[in-house]
Write a protein that holds these residues in place. Sequence first.
Motif, mmCIF file in Angstrom:
data_model
loop_
_atom_site.group_PDB
_atom_site.id
_atom_site.type_symbol
_atom_site.label_atom_id
_atom_site.label_comp_id
_atom_site.label_asym_id
_atom_site.label_seq_id
_atom_site.Cartn_x
_atom_site.Cartn_y
_atom_site.Cartn_z
ATOM 1 N N LEU A 122 0.818 -1.215 0.000
ATOM 2 C CA LEU A 122 0.000 0.000 0.000
ATOM 3 C C LEU A 122 0.852 1.264 0.000
ATOM 4 O O LEU A 122 0.321 2.368 -0.079
ATOM 5 N N LYS A 123 2.162 1.079 0.091
ATOM 6 C CA LYS A 123 3.066 2.229 0.114
ATOM 7 C C LYS A 123 3.400 2.672 -1.313
ATOM 8 O O LYS A 123 3.793 1.857 -2.151
ATOM 9 N N GLY A 124 3.260 3.937 -1.571
ATOM 10 C CA GLY A 124 3.661 4.488 -2.867
ATOM 11 C C GLY A 124 3.031 3.756 -4.041
ATOM 12 O O GLY A 124 1.835 3.531 -4.087
ATOM 13 N N THR A 125 3.902 3.362 -4.959
ATOM 14 C CA THR A 125 3.432 2.697 -6.191
ATOM 15 C C THR A 125 3.818 1.214 -6.214
ATOM 16 O O THR A 125 3.956 0.623 -7.293
ATOM 17 N N ASN A 126 4.008 0.609 -5.039
ATOM 18 C CA ASN A 126 4.481 -0.773 -4.986
ATOM 19 C C ASN A 126 3.560 -1.746 -5.721
ATOM 20 O O ASN A 126 4.021 -2.616 -6.468
ATOM 21 N N MET A 127 2.262 -1.613 -5.513
ATOM 22 C CA MET A 127 1.335 -2.529 -6.178
ATOM 23 C C MET A 127 1.333 -2.304 -7.688
ATOM 24 O O MET A 127 1.294 -3.271 -8.473
ATOM 25 N N ILE B 203 16.148 -8.602 -16.086
ATOM 26 C CA ILE B 203 14.834 -8.086 -16.471
ATOM 27 C C ILE B 203 13.995 -7.866 -15.212
ATOM 28 O O ILE B 203 13.899 -8.757 -14.364
ATOM 29 N N VAL B 204 13.416 -6.701 -15.100
ATOM 30 C CA VAL B 204 12.630 -6.369 -13.914
ATOM 31 C C VAL B 204 11.191 -6.839 -14.141
ATOM 32 O O VAL B 204 10.305 -6.067 -14.511
ATOM 33 N N GLU B 205 10.985 -8.157 -13.944
ATOM 34 C CA GLU B 205 9.630 -8.707 -14.050
ATOM 35 C C GLU B 205 9.038 -8.774 -12.647
ATOM 36 O O GLU B 205 9.599 -8.256 -11.691
ATOM 37 N N VAL B 206 7.909 -9.453 -12.511
ATOM 38 C CA VAL B 206 7.147 -9.380 -11.267
ATOM 39 C C VAL B 206 7.921 -9.917 -10.067
ATOM 40 O O VAL B 206 7.859 -9.347 -8.963
ATOM 41 N N LEU B 207 8.676 -11.000 -10.237
ATOM 42 C CA LEU B 207 9.429 -11.558 -9.112
ATOM 43 C C LEU B 207 10.562 -10.628 -8.687
ATOM 44 O O LEU B 207 10.826 -10.453 -7.495
ATOM 45 N N LYS B 208 11.231 -10.023 -9.664
ATOM 46 C CA LYS B 208 12.302 -9.078 -9.364
ATOM 47 C C LYS B 208 11.763 -7.849 -8.639
ATOM 48 O O LYS B 208 12.376 -7.360 -7.674
ATOM 49 N N VAL B 209 10.610 -7.339 -9.081
ATOM 50 C CA VAL B 209 9.990 -6.204 -8.409
ATOM 51 C C VAL B 209 9.655 -6.567 -6.971
ATOM 52 O O VAL B 209 9.877 -5.777 -6.046
ATOM 53 N N GLY B 210 9.143 -7.773 -6.765
ATOM 54 C CA GLY B 210 8.824 -8.223 -5.415
ATOM 55 C C GLY B 210 10.048 -8.238 -4.520
ATOM 56 O O GLY B 210 9.994 -7.790 -3.358
ATOM 57 N N GLN B 211 11.168 -8.728 -5.031
ATOM 58 C CA GLN B 211 12.403 -8.742 -4.250
ATOM 59 C C GLN B 211 12.875 -7.324 -3.928
ATOM 60 O O GLN B 211 13.356 -7.059 -2.817
ATOM 61 N N GLN B 212 12.737 -6.427 -4.880
ATOM 62 C CA GLN B 212 13.119 -5.037 -4.642
ATOM 63 C C GLN B 212 12.268 -4.416 -3.533
ATOM 64 O O GLN B 212 12.784 -3.686 -2.667
ATOM 65 N N ILE B 213 10.970 -4.696 -3.545
ATOM 66 C CA ILE B 213 10.073 -4.159 -2.517
ATOM 67 C C ILE B 213 10.432 -4.719 -1.144
ATOM 68 O O ILE B 213 10.465 -3.992 -0.144
ATOM 69 N N ILE B 214 10.737 -6.008 -1.093
ATOM 70 C CA ILE B 214 11.106 -6.638 0.185
ATOM 71 C C ILE B 214 12.396 -6.039 0.726
ATOM 72 O O ILE B 214 12.501 -5.716 1.919
ATOM 73 N N GLU B 215 13.396 -5.874 -0.138
ATOM 74 C CA GLU B 215 14.682 -5.309 0.296
ATOM 75 C C GLU B 215 14.508 -3.881 0.782
ATOM 76 O O GLU B 215 15.113 -3.473 1.784
ATOM 77 N N ALA B 216 13.688 -3.091 0.093
ATOM 78 C CA ALA B 216 13.495 -1.687 0.468
ATOM 79 C C ALA B 216 12.765 -1.538 1.798
ATOM 80 O O ALA B 216 12.878 -0.501 2.453
ATOM 81 N N ASN B 217 12.019 -2.566 2.202
ATOM 82 C CA ASN B 217 11.224 -2.480 3.433
ATOM 83 C C ASN B 217 11.654 -3.511 4.475
ATOM 84 O O ASN B 217 10.880 -3.843 5.371
#
Length: 222
Positions: free
Chosen positions: A7-12, A169-183
């Motif tokens: 729900l933070k920013g544009t994560n979804m 390639i920044v696909e859905v799994l990569k984006v998920g990992q980025q969100i987890i690392e950032a939080n």
Amino acid sequence: MGFEVLLKGTNMARLLGGLAVSLRISLISVAISIVLGIVLGILMALKNPVITAVSRVYLEIVRIMPQMVLLFIVYFGTTKALGINLSAETAAVIVFSFWGTAEMADLVRGSLISIPVIQYESSMSLGLSKFQTYRYVIVPQIVRRMIPLSINLITRMIKTTSLVMMIGIVEVLKVGQQIIEANRKASPNAAFGVFLIIFLLYFAACWPISMFAGYLEKKWEN
């Protein structure tokens, strides 16, 4: 549970964008695979010794070699060995098309050789030309057998695109990992929520396709 990070920013929105990348790569690859696979499958069904030998080697390479290794060979290997600068998405499409073409060709070949010889002979005895035999007798049967299996290939390719994160390639799994690392510090349990949503996104993308394939199989069995 970790859902709050979405729900933070544009994560979804980022996750949905990553899913769109996966779908784009898989659908382009499937389109290429269907066209090339049909051509190769017809050639394989001719039982020419040279074509049979080459296609057998090709199929064995696809069956034995992991897709991840093929991604590394195409993306990193061709860049250094041949001096060709491929984008990561282009490399992914090449690899998945290489894999999908083999799968589709085998489906086409199997469908063609599964048609009893008597159907060809009966069509000819009824006065149908070879073209008419294929158009009105053989092709409709092949299409019925192939479409459900081809649709299943789409779902397998969508799921396998998760490997493309390994070449950047920044696909859905990569984006998920980025969100987890950032939080990681603010939301230690973010991994559970993020990966559960990723699972649901894959499910939402693949389930309707699988249901459609099952529907066609049941419809055409009757």
